[in-house]
Scaffold this motif. Structure first.
Motif, PDB file in Angstrom:
ATOM      1  N   VAL A  80     -69.073  17.522  -2.771  1.00  0.00           N
ATOM      2  CA  VAL A  80     -68.588  17.690  -1.398  1.00  0.00           C
ATOM      3  C   VAL A  80     -67.236  17.003  -1.259  1.00  0.00           C
ATOM      4  CG1 VAL A  80     -70.923  17.816  -0.461  1.00  0.00           C
ATOM      5  CG2 VAL A  80     -69.743  15.612  -0.508  1.00  0.00           C
ATOM      6  N   GLY A  81     -66.494  17.401  -0.250  1.00  0.00           N
ATOM      7  CA  GLY A  81     -65.177  16.832   0.008  1.00  0.00           C
ATOM      8  C   GLY A  81     -64.403  17.770   0.907  1.00  0.00           C
ATOM      9  N   LYS A  82     -63.350  17.268   1.502  1.00  0.00           N
ATOM     10  CA  LYS A  82     -62.557  18.098   2.406  1.00  0.00           C
ATOM     11  C   LYS A  82     -61.815  19.181   1.628  1.00  0.00           C
ATOM     12  CE  LYS A  82     -62.004  14.636   6.033  1.00  0.00           C
ATOM     13  NZ  LYS A  82     -61.072  13.849   6.852  1.00  0.00           N
ATOM     14  N   ASN A  83     -61.424  20.238   2.337  1.00  0.00           N
ATOM     15  CA  ASN A  83     -60.620  21.283   1.712  1.00  0.00           C
ATOM     16  C   ASN A  83     -59.375  20.657   1.099  1.00  0.00           C
ATOM     17  OD1 ASN A  83     -62.314  23.371   2.375  1.00  0.00           O
ATOM     18  ND2 ASN A  83     -61.189  24.018   4.178  1.00  0.00           N
ATOM     19  N   GLY A  84     -59.116  21.018  -0.157  1.00  0.00           N
ATOM     20  CA  GLY A  84     -57.941  20.477  -0.838  1.00  0.00           C
ATOM     21  C   GLY A  84     -58.188  19.153  -1.522  1.00  0.00           C
ATOM     22  N   ALA A  85     -59.411  18.621  -1.437  1.00  0.00           N
ATOM     23  CA  ALA A  85     -59.697  17.314  -2.044  1.00  0.00           C
ATOM     24  C   ALA A  85     -59.758  17.389  -3.564  1.00  0.00           C
ATOM     25  CB  ALA A  85     -61.015  16.751  -1.504  1.00  0.00           C
ATOM     26  N   GLY A  86     -60.063  18.584  -4.097  1.00  0.00           N
ATOM     27  CA  GLY A  86     -60.130  18.732  -5.561  1.00  0.00           C
ATOM     28  C   GLY A  86     -61.489  19.161  -6.070  1.00  0.00           C
ATOM     29  N   LYS A  87     -62.343  19.718  -5.210  1.00  0.00           N
ATOM     30  CA  LYS A  87     -63.698  20.121  -5.628  1.00  0.00           C
ATOM     31  C   LYS A  87     -63.637  21.211  -6.696  1.00  0.00           C
ATOM     32  CE  LYS A  87     -65.109  21.333  -1.486  1.00  0.00           C
ATOM     33  NZ  LYS A  87     -63.889  21.082  -0.684  1.00  0.00           N
TER      34      LYS A  87
ATOM     35  N   ASN B 111     -57.507  37.962   6.146  1.00  0.00           N
ATOM     36  CA  ASN B 111     -56.411  37.092   5.739  1.00  0.00           C
ATOM     37  C   ASN B 111     -55.405  37.004   6.882  1.00  0.00           C
ATOM     38  OD1 ASN B 111     -57.374  36.632   3.103  1.00  0.00           O
ATOM     39  ND2 ASN B 111     -56.581  38.608   2.442  1.00  0.00           N
ATOM     40  N   TYR B 112     -55.254  35.800   7.432  1.00  0.00           N
ATOM     41  CA  TYR B 112     -54.351  35.639   8.569  1.00  0.00           C
ATOM     42  C   TYR B 112     -52.919  35.430   8.071  1.00  0.00           C
ATOM     43  CZ  TYR B 112     -58.200  35.503  11.836  1.00  0.00           C
ATOM     44  OH  TYR B 112     -59.301  35.839  12.593  1.00  0.00           O
ATOM     45  N   GLN B 113     -51.996  36.193   8.636  1.00  0.00           N
ATOM     46  CA  GLN B 113     -50.574  36.083   8.304  1.00  0.00           C
ATOM     47  C   GLN B 113     -49.812  35.729   9.581  1.00  0.00           C
ATOM     48  OE1 GLN B 113     -49.433  36.425   5.170  1.00  0.00           O
ATOM     49  NE2 GLN B 113     -51.469  36.905   4.387  1.00  0.00           N
TER      50      GLN B 113
ATOM     51  N   ASP C  63     -49.076  17.405   7.784  1.00  0.00           N
ATOM     52  CA  ASP C  63     -49.636  18.762   7.960  1.00  0.00           C
ATOM     53  C   ASP C  63     -49.146  19.381   9.268  1.00  0.00           C
ATOM     54  OD1 ASP C  63     -51.066  18.490   5.630  1.00  0.00           O
ATOM     55  OD2 ASP C  63     -52.910  17.877   6.619  1.00  0.00           O
ATOM     56  N   LEU C  64     -48.926  18.535  10.284  1.00  0.00           N
ATOM     57  CA  LEU C  64     -48.506  19.044  11.590  1.00  0.00           C
ATOM     58  C   LEU C  64     -47.096  19.614  11.554  1.00  0.00           C
ATOM     59  CD1 LEU C  64     -49.876  16.256  13.965  1.00  0.00           C
ATOM     60  CD2 LEU C  64     -51.009  18.319  13.182  1.00  0.00           C
ATOM     61  N   LYS C  65     -46.322  19.210  10.529  1.00  0.00           N
ATOM     62  CA  LYS C  65     -44.942  19.684  10.412  1.00  0.00           C
ATOM     63  C   LYS C  65     -44.813  20.897   9.495  1.00  0.00           C
ATOM     64  CE  LYS C  65     -43.247  14.935  10.949  1.00  0.00           C
ATOM     65  NZ  LYS C  65     -42.552  13.817  10.269  1.00  0.00           N
ATOM     66  N   LYS C  66     -45.929  21.326   8.900  1.00  0.00           N
ATOM     67  CA  LYS C  66     -45.882  22.468   7.984  1.00  0.00           C
ATOM     68  C   LYS C  66     -45.489  23.735   8.718  1.00  0.00           C
ATOM     69  CE  LYS C  66     -49.253  21.128   4.410  1.00  0.00           C
ATOM     70  NZ  LYS C  66     -50.572  21.457   3.828  1.00  0.00           N
ATOM     71  N   ASN C  67     -44.753  24.593   8.022  1.00  0.00           N
ATOM     72  CA  ASN C  67     -44.439  25.920   8.550  1.00  0.00           C
ATOM     73  C   ASN C  67     -45.699  26.769   8.461  1.00  0.00           C
ATOM     74  OD1 ASN C  67     -43.542  28.633   8.884  1.00  0.00           O
ATOM     75  ND2 ASN C  67     -41.495  28.061   8.200  1.00  0.00           N
ATOM     76  N   VAL C  68     -46.091  27.392   9.556  1.00  0.00           N
ATOM     77  CA  VAL C  68     -47.339  28.164   9.563  1.00  0.00           C
ATOM     78  C   VAL C  68     -47.302  29.302   8.536  1.00  0.00           C
ATOM     79  CG1 VAL C  68     -47.980  27.610  11.937  1.00  0.00           C
ATOM     80  CG2 VAL C  68     -46.522  29.600  11.496  1.00  0.00           C
ATOM     81  N   ARG C  69     -46.113  29.772   8.193  1.00  0.00           N
ATOM     82  CA  ARG C  69     -46.016  30.875   7.228  1.00  0.00           C
ATOM     83  C   ARG C  69     -46.304  30.407   5.803  1.00  0.00           C
ATOM     84  NH1 ARG C  69     -40.811  34.538   8.217  1.00  0.00           N
ATOM     85  NH2 ARG C  69     -42.004  35.840   6.774  1.00  0.00           N
ATOM     86  N   ASN C  70     -46.304  29.088   5.591  1.00  0.00           N
ATOM     87  CA  ASN C  70     -46.560  28.545   4.252  1.00  0.00           C
ATOM     88  C   ASN C  70     -47.970  27.979   4.100  1.00  0.00           C
ATOM     89  OD1 ASN C  70     -43.886  29.142   3.610  1.00  0.00           O
ATOM     90  ND2 ASN C  70     -43.149  27.115   4.243  1.00  0.00           N
ATOM     91  N   LEU C  71     -48.833  28.206   5.096  1.00  0.00           N
ATOM     92  CA  LEU C  71     -50.193  27.662   5.029  1.00  0.00           C
ATOM     93  C   LEU C  71     -51.027  28.425   4.006  1.00  0.00           C
ATOM     94  CD1 LEU C  71     -51.045  27.140   8.825  1.00  0.00           C
ATOM     95  CD2 LEU C  71     -50.235  25.439   7.191  1.00  0.00           C
ATOM     96  N   SER C  72     -51.961  27.696   3.375  1.00  0.00           N
ATOM     97  CA  SER C  72     -52.922  28.348   2.487  1.00  0.00           C
ATOM     98  C   SER C  72     -53.908  29.148   3.330  1.00  0.00           C
ATOM     99  CB  SER C  72     -53.676  27.294   1.674  1.00  0.00           C
ATOM    100  OG  SER C  72     -54.528  26.530   2.526  1.00  0.00           O
TER     101      SER C  72
END
Length: 486
Positions: free
Chosen positions: A37-44, A363-365, A400-409
């Motif tokens: 278990v772990g948060k998304n992106g933690a490395g599971k 898939n959200y764009q 994360d709050l400064k990320k460009n929404v177009r570059n989100l996973s």
């Protein structure tokens, strides 16, 4: 002694100069049943791929001593033969050219269980599976004779199948004995112990600071007393300086004692208070409040998919401010029903003031360049503090709050869309499998959102634990009928 199947020694994985995993030593034995278990992106998934040999560590060694079966969450089925009986049990169509997400998952499971492996490495197998598919998975793994390492967001599956939890946090792996529920009890015990230790730290710090302050006040009084002495008293004190300790020496002694106490305060081991989940409320404006007792109604609704009848003359009334769950087998018409309602199709009556927000499996764009925070601020009437709290609950923190929404996973985009629905200008939410691709921690945040949301929610999910925790009433689509279960 149990055979070692996998062993990781001094393993480090870095990606773009960021440390993803750092493991001194970790081993999987032949009868281990481990849930990761772990948060998304933690490395599971990274850890599972290391064990499977799909990727290599940046440094260190991964020793594999057995052949293993590997189920990849996002991988498409390979051209591998599967047992015909398993394909039949899982209702996998013979024409595998155009399979749905659920059918692809069932085909991959049939391929995995066709052969016996001494170890199985399985990444999110329940995504897209209906309850029958999940039951099949549990039947196959419940008495599996070998090492099992499983990533799953389905807490019921983890409770049923694993006896050890590996929690990945900030690149490290923490090992807990027991299934998911027992792991959560241990985490709560850790928080309680940390809270007690924090209280003791605060009390001791306050006691020492008060003692130091009293010593300093005493030193000041000595100084003031010396300043008020007459010349005669000063001369008399000088004559007695060999008989008694001088007041100056006494003053310095008191000051030294105060400084010693201050040093003890500095040497205290700081114990932070445990992080508490912030209680979030979603208050609807008066303009969005509905007054119909049943804002969503169906009257003798018949739903078709091509020539196939999904629902036949179904009538229903979904109550105001309730969370209504729709369940049923894959292909029974759950998603079709949600879409029909959102489009106000034939046979559907919606409250005239209903403003519907829809989450679909897709898939959200994003088409506009903007930061995560600005995206939310432009689509919500809540203040920035509330927006940040909701984003934080869905694991958008710091930069994360400064990320460009177009570059989100893909996973980040899903979490942002869910935040936008709860913070947006809606009074009815329609959610189709919202827990797919969320980690357990985000699912639990979503549960907290739903418990305090004031609008009406209609959702589809195969996650039993999730439905048990959030649904006020549950319907099942069965034999072309919509039946109220509870």
């Amino acid at each position: 002694m149990e055979k070692i199947c996998f062993e990781l020694e001094n393993v480090e994985v870095t990606y773009l100069d960021k440390e993803v995993l750092k493991i001194e030593r970790l081993a999987v034995h032949q009868f281990d049943r481990i849930g990761i278990v772990g948060k998304n992106g933690a490395g599971k998934s990274t850890l599972l791929k290391l064990l499977a040999g799909k990727i290599q560590p940046s440094s260190g060694k991964v020793n594999r001593h057995v052949d293993c079966g590997y189920f990849e969450q996002l991988g498409t089925p390979t051209v591998v033969k599967a047992d015909a009986a398993l394909l039949g049990r899982l209702a996998v169509p013979q024409n595998s050219e155009q399979l749905s997400g659920g059918e692809q998952t069932r085909l991959k499971l049939a391929q995995l269980f066709t052969h016996y492996y001494e170890a199985l490495l399985i990444d999110e197998p329940t995504t897209h599976l209906d309850q029958d598919g999940i039951s099949f998975l549990l039947d196959e793994l419940r008495y599996y004779y070998g090492a099992l390492v499983l990533i799953s967001h389905d807490r019921a599956v983890l409770d049923e199948l694993v006896t050890t939890i590996w929690e990945i946090s900030e690149g490290s792996v923490h090992v807990y004995s027991g299934n998911y529920s027992e792991y959560m009890e241990q985490k709560q015990l850790e928080r309680d112990q940390q809270s007690q230790a924090h209280e003791q730290y605060v009390k001791e710090k306050s006691r020492l600071e008060k003692a130091a302050e009293e010593k300093m006040k005493k030193a000041e009084k000595v100084t003031q007393a010396n300043g008020r002495m007459s010349k005669k008293e000063t001369k008399a004190m000088a004559n007695r300086m060999f008989e008694t300790k001088s007041k100056g020496t006494s003053q310095k002694a008191v000051q030294r004692a105060a400084k010693a106490i201050e040093q003890r305060v500095e040497q205290l081991e700081v114990v932070e208070a445990p992080k508490e989940e912030q209680i979030i409320r979603f208050h609807q404006s008066s303009a969005l409040q509905l007054h119909n007792k049943f804002p969503i109604m169906g009257d003798r609704l018949t739903l078709m998919a091509g020539d196939k009848v999904l629902l036949e003359e179904a009538s229903f009334q979904f109550p105001l401010s309730m969370t209504i769950a729709i369940t049923g087998k894959n292909g029974s018409g759950k998603t079709t029903l949600l879409h029909h309602i959102s489009q106000k199709g034939e046979g559907i009556t919606l409250s005239p003031k209903a403003v519907i927000g829809v989450y679909e499996q897709m898939n959200y764009q994003f088409i506009k360049d903007e930061t995560v925070l600005n995206f939310m601020k432009d689509r919500s009437d809540y203040n920035e503090s509330k927006i940040r709290s909701v984003l934080h609950a869905m694991n958008f923190t710091g930069n994360d709050l400064k990320k460009n929404v177009r570059n989100l996973s893909g996973g980040e985009a899903i979490r942002l869309v869910l935040c936008q629905l709860f913070l947006g200008r809606y009074n009815v939410l329609i959610l189709d499998e919202p827990t797919n691709f969320l980690d357990v921690f985000c699912i639990e945040a979503l549960e907290r959102f739903l418990k305090v949301y004031e609008g009406t929610v209609l959702l589809v999910s195969h996650d039993r634990t999730f439905i048990d925790r959030v649904a006020d009433c549950v319907y099942v689509i069965e034999d072309k009928k919509l039946i109220l279960k509870s």
